[in-house]
Design an enzyme around this catalytic site. Structure first.
Site, PDB file in Angstrom:
ATOM      1  N   ASP A 155      17.044   8.010  -9.962  1.00  0.00           N
ATOM      2  CA  ASP A 155      18.202   7.322  -9.376  1.00  0.00           C
ATOM      3  C   ASP A 155      18.179   5.893  -9.857  1.00  0.00           C
ATOM      4  O   ASP A 155      17.123   5.254  -9.850  1.00  0.00           O
ATOM      5  CB  ASP A 155      18.125   7.314  -7.840  1.00  0.00           C
ATOM      6  CG  ASP A 155      18.184   8.718  -7.249  1.00  0.00           C
ATOM      7  OD1 ASP A 155      18.484   9.657  -8.001  1.00  0.00           O
ATOM      8  OD2 ASP A 155      17.935   8.851  -6.044  1.00  0.00           O
TER       9      ASP A 155
ATOM     10  N   ASP B 174      13.193   5.783  -8.068  1.00  0.00           N
ATOM     11  CA  ASP B 174      14.403   5.033  -7.710  1.00  0.00           C
ATOM     12  C   ASP B 174      14.317   3.648  -8.312  1.00  0.00           C
ATOM     13  O   ASP B 174      13.423   2.876  -7.956  1.00  0.00           O
ATOM     14  CB  ASP B 174      14.507   4.870  -6.192  1.00  0.00           C
ATOM     15  CG  ASP B 174      14.445   6.192  -5.471  1.00  0.00           C
ATOM     16  OD1 ASP B 174      15.496   6.783  -5.263  1.00  0.00           O
ATOM     17  OD2 ASP B 174      13.312   6.622  -5.122  1.00  0.00           O
TER      18      ASP B 174
ATOM     19  N   LYS C 175       4.770  24.607  22.403  1.00  0.00           N
ATOM     20  CA  LYS C 175       4.417  25.218  21.117  1.00  0.00           C
ATOM     21  C   LYS C 175       3.080  24.681  20.620  1.00  0.00           C
ATOM     22  O   LYS C 175       2.231  25.434  20.138  1.00  0.00           O
ATOM     23  CB  LYS C 175       5.521  24.958  20.104  1.00  0.00           C
ATOM     24  CG  LYS C 175       6.801  25.700  20.434  1.00  0.00           C
ATOM     25  CD  LYS C 175       7.867  25.463  19.392  1.00  0.00           C
ATOM     26  CE  LYS C 175       9.100  26.327  19.657  1.00  0.00           C
ATOM     27  NZ  LYS C 175       9.765  25.986  20.948  1.00  0.00           N
TER      28      LYS C 175
END
Length: 834
Positions: free
Chosen positions: A750, A691, A572
């Site tokens: 988070d 986070d 590819k």
DNA sequence: GGGCGGTACTG
DNA sequence: CAGTAC
DNA sequence: GCCC
């Protein structure tokens, strides 16, 4: 890196001082006081004890003064221009001038001294006298001055060296074109030299102490600004123009100070401080690299700014010396430009050739670190290359200066040969890609350019011939150098970063090559929509590997050789390189379903399974979802903030969220340890989410902490996706937050609380990147260990994937200890991208 | 041909 | 339990 | 999909 800037620091520094030329100095201001000092030196021999100085006579001899001043001005210019390229002609010319000047001034039997500046010598009333006994120079405090000036030069060496080193990081983090960033360097080097001319009068007026002190403050301020502001236009000033001025304060200050304190050993002392520049330019490369590794380039800039404040300390030490002569220093110089010089055709041609010479010279120098890194050489080793180049050039310079003084030395010939050699070397450098070859290149280029750059001035003098034009001629040449530096680096606007970074030979291959990365990622995304998780995984891995690959891929085999790229992907890639596209991707991405699936799975809480189900039920747009689909609670929130949550926030916003959360948490317990991990900690310019990792040093207070934090954060948290997750001693919260600001968007946040003894592993885990975690886990596994967000365990026994023995946790107080257990050297967060 | 991290929440 | 996310 |  100093080498790079032919128009600037280099020439302005006294690279070599012929033994018989004791008045040579780095700056005009300096020369003035020196040549003035030459007078007392002569007199010394007659009456070594004392020097009587009749300050009042200044008025009477004002006519003479103007003659002296005029001569001295010429002298200044000549010395400034010719310093390290002293040739017989201009040397002679200067000597004659000196002689004349001395005669004139000895006739007046007058030396101007400044009795205010150094009280201990001249403050006795009525005796307008200054004791210039040998004790006051060349010994005692003079040595303190020398050491200080030496360190000042070491600080100066930082300027272009460290900029060159951090350029790659700046380009990466600002996502600007390399040319835009390189232009900062061009400004820096131009103003380093240019402001030398501008600052001269200021040194005359206020003395070097003030100038060095201000330079130090200016630099610290510049670094602080650079650290705080995220705007490239501002960098043009903070890292370019104003920094250039700051460094030239240093550059002027050191030789001036030394020249005020050294009389007999002036040549020696100036050589010593020149060594400071060499030492500086060698040290700063690796130092900068280390700082960047540990604190990212902004942090490095801040620390360098702090280090530059040592200039204040040095300024405090640099008290005015006994040889300072203020009254003369205050004289203005009037520089008249003589147009006659422009009629010299040889000179005009020479100017053009200098332009092209410098044009070709600057770029390879500035780009060395980028070139090295694009060939897969580590950033540290790239920094070493710069140090090597600096070392080679500073070693050769004095030698050239010395030889240039010899009668048998044919500078025209040497200049010609070496500039041609430089050209050949630069052309050849395209093919130098291994570290060893680049070391050789760095050495040769350093030495060759150290040879021909200073000679440009000597040759100019030779072409100009007429002494009265020399000063103008040299000024023109230096201007040409500065212009060439600016233009050549600016010309990089035609190249973009990828081309530059990959040292491109065939543009088309490059375009296709970089395209292939995007296409691989696109394929991965497409397959994600069709649900083939592991194929997706491989495409992403291959895309990341191709992205890291430092050279253009020129063959199928080359693609295949990249780890993570197999036969199918290599095929590819090759199709992409040859045709510029990929049929398979076109087919897939043109299918409406697949587009719909990727749109829908953009909703938080919706994966490919749900998305595909919906699509098969005819739910294909967000509007359909809103009307028809049955949504879970988290999915409703995800849909509500669809656009906001897909967008990445600028790093600086993550920083403000960090500040906000930190303050709130410390309000609960001032001992809490709060760290913002994720891509923010890795120094990325944009962050997908923030986070927070929170622990308590006492090892137990993290229990029940998270609910308190969530409560404390109040309306800052707009939605809770998952209110609490418990695993082991850790608790995790996933939610959505929004800063209380005009136009603020909703962001994913988070928050994780962990026991103290799991802190290090947790930091590692939540700092990522995901790919980095994977390779760390893999490595741990191979070493009979296992790594998780909780701990690093050893003695793990696995049997066909199943672990029979979970092993025992190793003590991991810090991240460093985790690396150490795995036999790795510590990697700073910004290098954990793969 | 099997592994590619292991785990806790939602519904 | 499947699906999702870290 | 790739790698062992």
């Amino acid at each position: 890196m100093k080498l790079l800037t032919p128009s600037t620091s280099k020439q302005v520094e006294p690279a070599f001082l012929p033994p018989d030329f004791n008045a040579s100095s780095g700056e005009g201001s300096l020369s003035l006081s020196e040549s003035d000092n030459d007078i007392p030196e002569k007199k010394w021999k007659i009456s070594p004890e004392k020097w009587i100085c009749a300050k009042s006579s200044k008025v009477k001899h004002s006519n003479l003064n103007s003659i002296i001043t005029e001569k001295l001005e010429l002298l200044i210019l000549l010395q400034r221009m010719s310093k390290d390229s002293m040739t017989e002609e201009n040397n002679d010319c200067i000597k004659n001038l000196e002689l004349e000047t001395k005669q004139v001034s000895t006739d007046t039997k007058c030396v101007y001294c400044d009795d205010e500046e150094h009280g201990e010598h001249g403050s006795k009333k009525n005796t307008k006298c200054i004791n210039l006994s040998e004790d006051s120079t060349d010994s005692g405090y003079a040595w303190v001055i020398l050491v200080s000036a030496f360190f000042l030069e070491v600080l100066t060496g930082c300027s272009l060296t460290s900029f060159g080193i951090m350029m790659v990081d700046i380009i990466d983090s600002t996502e600007q074109r390399a040319s835009n960033i390189a232009f900062i360097g061009a400004l820096l080097s131009s103003f380093l030299g240019l402001s030398g001319v501008l600052l001269g009068p200021i040194v005359h007026r206020f003395g070097c102490r003030v100038v060095v002190f201000s330079g130090s403050l200016i630099l610290a301020l510049c670094c602080l600004t650079t650290f705080l502001v995220r705007n490239v236009i501002v960098y043009y000033f903070s890292m370019g123009i104003v920094s250039g001025v700051g460094y030239s304060c240093y550059q002027l200050g050191a030789p001036v100070a030394v020249s005020h304190w050294f009389q007999k050993k002036k040549a020696f002392s100036l050589s010593v401080i020149m060594t400071g520049i060499s030492v500086g330019s060698m040290l700063w490369g690796p130092i900068t690299r280390l700082l960047i590794n540990k604190y990212s380039w902004r942090g490095a800039v801040l620390i360098i700014g702090g280090l530059q404040l040592h200039g204040c300390l040095i300024a405090a030490i640099l008290k005015p010396g006994p040889l300072l002569s203020k009254s003369l220093l205050e004289k203005k110089r009037s520089s008249r430009f003589n147009k006659e010089i422009l009629k010299n055709k040889r000179f005009i041609i020479y100017c053009f050739s200098n332009f092209t010479l410098l044009y070709g010279h600057v770029v390879p120098f500035m780009m060395l670190p980028i070139k090295a890194e694009s060939n897969g050489i580590s950033k540290m080793n790239a920094a070493v290359l710069v140090a090597i180049m600096g070392a080679c050039s500073t070693t050769v310079r004095p030698l050239v200066g010395y030889l240039g003084d010899k009668a048998w030395f044919d500078k025209n010939f040497v200049f010609g040969i070496f500039s041609i050699l430089g050209g050949i070397l630069t052309s050849a450098s395209f093919y130098m890609r291994t570290y060893n070859l680049l070391i050789i290149y760095a050495c040769l280029f350093g030495m060759i350019s150290a040879t021909y750059i200073p000679l440009t001035l000597s040759v100019a003098v030779e072409i100009v011939k007429k002494p009265e034009f020399i000063a103008n001629g040299l000024a023109i040449i230096l201007t040409v150098h500065g212009l060439a530096t600016l233009v050549s680096i600016t010309a990089f606007g035609t190249l973009d970063y990828v081309q530059l970074k990959n040292n491109c030979e065939k543009d088309t291959v490059f375009q296709h090559f970089t395209q292939s990365v995007h296409i691989q990622n696109a394929l991965a995304t497409t397959y994600e929509s069709t649900g083939d998780r592991w194929r997706t995984f491989s495409y992403r891995k291959a895309a990341a590997a191709v992205k890291r690959y430092p050279r253009p891929i020129t063959s199928f085999e080359e693609a295949l050789a990249i780890p993570g790229v197999g036969e199918r992907v290599a095929n590819k890639i090759w199709e992409i390189v040859e045709t510029g596209g990929l049929r398979k991707l076109e087919e897939l991405s043109n299918q409406e379903d697949i587009k719909a699936i990727s749109t829908l799975s953009g909703i938080w809480g919706v994966g490919q399974t749900t998305a595909r189900q919906w699509v098969s039920q005819g739910i294909k747009t967000l509007e359909d979802v809103r009307n028809k689909a049955k949504l879970t609670r988290p999915q409703q929130i995800g849909l509500k903030h669809y656009d906001d949550l897909l967008e990445r926030m600028p790093r600086e916003e993550a920083g403000r969220i960090d500040d906000f959360v930190r303050e709130k948490c410390l309000g609960i317990d001032a001992d809490l340890v709060i760290l913002c991990c994720g891509s923010y900690r890795r120094g990325k310019e944009t962050c997908g989410d923030v986070d927070f990792l929170i622990t308590h040093p006492d090892g137990k207070s993290h229990h029940d902490l998270l609910p308190k934090i969530i409560k404390r954060l109040g309306s800052f948290l707009t939605d809770h996706l998952v209110s609490l997750q418990q695993k082991g001693g850790q608790s995790k919260y996933l939610g959505v937050c929004k800063l209380d600001e005009e136009g603020a968007k909703h962001r994913r946040i988070d928050i994780i609380t962990v026991p103290r003894d799991e802190y290090a592993c947790a930091i590692m885990y939540f700092t990522g990147s995901a790919h980095f975690n994977r390779s760390m886990r893999h490595l741990a596994g191979k070493m009979g260990m296992s790594l998780s967000e909780h701990s690093l365990n050893k003695g793990v026994v696995r049997k066909r994937g199943e672990k029979l023995n979970p092993g025992v946790p190793l003590p991991t107080p810090t991240e460093e200890s985790v690396f150490k257990h795995l036999g790795l050297k510590y990697l700073p967060p910004n290098e954990r991208d793969h």
